[in-house]
Motif scaffolding. Sequence first.
Motif, short mmCIF file in Angstrom:
data_model
loop_
_atom_site.label_atom_id
_atom_site.label_comp_id
_atom_site.label_asym_id
_atom_site.label_seq_id
_atom_site.Cartn_x
_atom_site.Cartn_y
_atom_site.Cartn_z
N GLN A 1 104.93 -9.95 60.60
CA GLN A 1 104.06 -9.46 62.55
C GLN A 1 102.50 -9.97 62.03
OE1 GLN A 1 104.70 -4.79 61.58
NE2 GLN A 1 106.72 -5.63 63.22
N ARG B 1 102.25 -13.78 62.83
CA ARG B 1 102.47 -13.80 64.38
C ARG B 1 101.28 -12.75 64.54
NH1 ARG B 1 105.70 -11.00 64.76
NH2 ARG B 1 107.86 -12.96 64.08
N HIS B 2 99.98 -12.08 63.79
CA HIS B 2 98.74 -11.37 64.65
C HIS B 2 97.97 -12.35 64.20
CE1 HIS B 2 95.86 -8.15 65.49
NE2 HIS B 2 95.27 -8.75 64.39
N ASN C 1 98.11 -15.17 64.11
CA ASN C 1 97.89 -16.81 65.44
C ASN C 1 98.29 -17.90 65.00
OD1 ASN C 1 97.51 -15.51 68.27
ND2 ASN C 1 94.74 -15.50 66.79
N SER D 1 104.58 -20.23 65.16
CA SER D 1 106.54 -19.83 66.01
C SER D 1 106.38 -20.05 64.36
CB SER D 1 106.46 -20.05 66.52
OG SER D 1 107.11 -20.66 66.57
N VAL E 1 104.92 -18.20 60.44
CA VAL E 1 105.78 -17.09 61.01
C VAL E 1 107.03 -16.96 60.59
CG1 VAL E 1 106.44 -15.21 62.34
CG2 VAL E 1 104.28 -16.42 62.59
#
Length: 184
Positions: free
Chosen positions: A24, A27-28, A30, A33, A36
């Motif tokens: 999380q 992802r926060h 940026n 993917s 992450v």
Amino acid sequence: MILQNVLEMVDPVHSNRVSLLAGQFARHLNLSSHEVEVIQAAAKYHDIGKISIPLSILQSVEPFTDIQRKIMQRHVQYGLSILSVYNSEEMEVAKTIIATHHERWDGKGYPNGLSGNNIPLAGRIVALCDVFDALSSERPYKPAWALGQVLDYIRSERGKAFDPELTDKFLELICEGVSEGIAL
């Protein structure tokens, strides 16, 4: 399969929570993917070396003696040794996390006394997630802290234990999650 069995023996609930929170958080931040996904998967191994620490230390309710603290700190070496035979991208990131999630922004961490941006990003991410989960969860030696107490502690370690910019972003993530009712 063998690694999964080892993970199940070493506080799997904590490892899974740290892994999910690290995903999380990445992802926060940026991150891509792919980054992450890799950080989230690798983070679950951060404490795998604790399989080699005596239960009497892992389950101690008393503050550690200096000798016990040094033994506990060896979980980094043990974890790196366990993963030394693996060389996938996930395992390489896991090794980085294992080796650096106890380093501190101010250079007073272990095992190598790294400081600032010399600590890889994945290690800095997992350091925050690990401390957050450890403090907000019941442990053999302490009850769970209230969320406000945990956040105050993390704020107090901004620029000491933790990367100041990442600390701000982490606090932002947690506060957004709380305000949106997301289970952390």
